[in-house]
Design a protein around this motif. Structure first.
Motif, PDB file in Angstrom:
ATOM      1  N   SER A   1      -7.458   9.372  -3.491  1.00  0.00           N
ATOM      2  CA  SER A   1      -6.565   8.532  -2.721  1.00  0.00           C
ATOM      3  C   SER A   1      -7.117   8.305  -1.320  1.00  0.00           C
ATOM      4  O   SER A   1      -7.608   9.227  -0.671  1.00  0.00           O
TER       5      SER A   1
ATOM      6  N   ALA B   1       4.194  -1.382   1.996  1.00  0.00           N
ATOM      7  CA  ALA B   1       4.415  -0.854   0.651  1.00  0.00           C
ATOM      8  C   ALA B   1       5.840  -0.355   0.465  1.00  0.00           C
ATOM      9  O   ALA B   1       6.377  -0.377  -0.648  1.00  0.00           O
TER      10      ALA B   1
ATOM     11  N   PRO C   1       9.152  -3.696  -2.167  1.00  0.00           N
ATOM     12  CA  PRO C   1       9.992  -3.573  -3.365  1.00  0.00           C
ATOM     13  C   PRO C   1      11.449  -3.977  -3.136  1.00  0.00           C
ATOM     14  O   PRO C   1      12.149  -4.329  -4.094  1.00  0.00           O
TER      15      PRO C   1
ATOM     16  N   TYR D   1      -1.966   2.043  -0.807  1.00  0.00           N
ATOM     17  CA  TYR D   1      -0.501   1.989  -0.791  1.00  0.00           C
ATOM     18  C   TYR D   1       0.008   0.832  -1.656  1.00  0.00           C
ATOM     19  O   TYR D   1       1.023   0.967  -2.358  1.00  0.00           O
TER      20      TYR D   1
ATOM     21  N   GLN E   1      -1.429  -0.407  -4.300  1.00  0.00           N
ATOM     22  CA  GLN E   1      -1.594  -0.012  -5.702  1.00  0.00           C
ATOM     23  C   GLN E   1      -0.488   0.936  -6.136  1.00  0.00           C
ATOM     24  O   GLN E   1       0.098   0.787  -7.214  1.00  0.00           O
ATOM     25  N   ASP E   2      -0.172   1.914  -5.299  1.00  0.00           N
ATOM     26  CA  ASP E   2       0.852   2.896  -5.648  1.00  0.00           C
ATOM     27  C   ASP E   2       2.250   2.292  -5.658  1.00  0.00           C
ATOM     28  O   ASP E   2       3.142   2.796  -6.342  1.00  0.00           O
ATOM     29  N   ALA E   3       2.456   1.209  -4.899  1.00  0.00           N
ATOM     30  CA  ALA E   3       3.776   0.577  -4.868  1.00  0.00           C
ATOM     31  C   ALA E   3       4.118  -0.086  -6.191  1.00  0.00           C
ATOM     32  O   ALA E   3       5.294  -0.259  -6.523  1.00  0.00           O
ATOM     33  N   GLN E   4       3.103  -0.470  -6.947  1.00  0.00           N
ATOM     34  CA  GLN E   4       3.277  -1.060  -8.281  1.00  0.00           C
ATOM     35  C   GLN E   4       4.215  -2.263  -8.256  1.00  0.00           C
ATOM     36  O   GLN E   4       5.135  -2.383  -9.070  1.00  0.00           O
ATOM     37  N   VAL E   5       3.969  -3.150  -7.304  1.00  0.00           N
ATOM     38  CA  VAL E   5       4.699  -4.413  -7.229  1.00  0.00           C
ATOM     39  C   VAL E   5       3.677  -5.547  -7.172  1.00  0.00           C
ATOM     40  O   VAL E   5       2.509  -5.329  -6.857  1.00  0.00           O
ATOM     41  N   SER E   6       4.143  -6.746  -7.466  1.00  0.00           N
ATOM     42  CA  SER E   6       3.226  -7.886  -7.512  1.00  0.00           C
ATOM     43  C   SER E   6       3.365  -8.806  -6.302  1.00  0.00           C
ATOM     44  O   SER E   6       2.713  -9.854  -6.255  1.00  0.00           O
TER      45      SER E   6
END
Length: 217
Positions: free
Chosen positions: A2, A53, A57, A80, A82-87
Motif C-alpha cells: 500500500s 476517497a 461514495p 485511496y 482503489q480502496d474506495a472501490q467506486v467509479s
C-alpha cells in the motif's frame, strides 16, 4: 503493497467537512438534478487522497477530480481511490493553482465553466499568496454559474486572528516561510468579488477551523 499516506489531521476533519458538503452540495444537486445528471467536483490540493476517497461514495452523481502540485502524492491518492472501490473518482492530475486553468493537467483538461463544485482543504495558509489569488481567479473561470467553491482551514477575521492557538500557529507558519500565514476573510472576499464570486456562508468547525462557502454569480 500500500502506498497510502495518512495525515492524522485529515482523519479528524474529514467527517466534519463531509457534513458541510452534505449541507451544501446536496441541495444544489436536488435543485438542479435531471435524469442521469452528472456533476463535477475539482479538488485542488488533494494531498494524500484521504478526503476525496472518503467523500466520493456519499455523492454517487458527482465525478471527483483530485489534483496536486506535488506529483509524489499521486501514488497515495491512487491507492485511496482503489480502496474506495467506486467509479466516480478520476485519477489525479497536476495542478499548480497559480497557473492559468488552461495549463492545468497539461492543458485542455479543465474547461471553462466545467465544474459544479471546487473543493480546497488546507492550502491557503501554507502556500504563497499568489496561490490564493490563483484559486479565486481560476475558480471564476472554471465554476459554472451558481456553482460552489468550498475552502477549509484557519482564517483571520476582519484583521484579527483568534484564539491564541491560531495566533501561535500563524507565527509558526511565518517563521517557516514568510509567504505563508492565515488569510483574512475580508481580503479573500475582495479577491472573490473580482472573480464574480461571493461569500455565501461561514461554517465553524472543530479545532478553530472554518469552511467558507463561496458561490459563483
Amino acid at each position: 503493497m500500500s502506498y497510502k499516506q495518512v495525515i492524522s489531521a485529515a482523519e479528524r476533519n474529514k467527517e466534519p467537512i463531509l457534513q458541510v458538503l452534505k449541507n451544501f452540495l446536496s441541495p444544489y444537486i436536488q435543485a438542479t438534478s435531471k435524469e442521469d445528471c452528472i456533476y463535477h467536483c475539482l479538488e485542488i490540493s488533494s494531498g494524500t487522497g484521504q478526503h476525496v476517497a472518503y467523500f466520493a461514495p456519499h455523492f454517487p452523481s458527482v465525478v471527483w477530480q483530485p489534483s496536486d502540485v506535488d506529483m509524489s502524492s499521486f501514488c497515495s491518492i491512487s491507492a485511496y481511490i482503489q480502496d474506495a472501490q467506486v467509479s466516480n473518482i478520476k485519477q489525479p492530475i497536476y495542478i499548480d493553482v497559480s497557473d492559468e486553468y488552461t495549463k492545468w493537467g497539461g492543458g485542455g483538461v479543465i474547461g471553462k465553466h466545467s465544474m459544479d463544485f471546487i473543493l480546497n482543504i488546507n492550502l491557503l495558509h501554507i502556500s504563497p499568496f499568489r496561490c490564493t489569488e490563483g484559486l479565486f481567479h481560476n475558480t471564476g473561470q472554471v465554476l459554472k454559474h451558481g456553482g460552489l467553491l468550498i475552502t477549509y482551514g484557519p482564517y483571520a477575521f476582519h484583521g484579527k486572528i483568534s484564539p491564541a492557538s491560531n495566533v501561535r500557529f500563524n507565527s509558526m507558519l511565518q517563521s517557516q516561510n514568510p509567504e505563508w500565514g492565515l488569510r483574512d476573510i475580508d481580503q479573500l472576499a475582495t479577491l472573490a468579488a473580482s472573480a464574480g464570486i461571493h461569500l455565501l456562508e461561514v461554517v465553524p468547525l472543530p479545532s478553530n477551523n472554518h469552511c467558507l462557502i463561496w458561490k459563483k454569480e
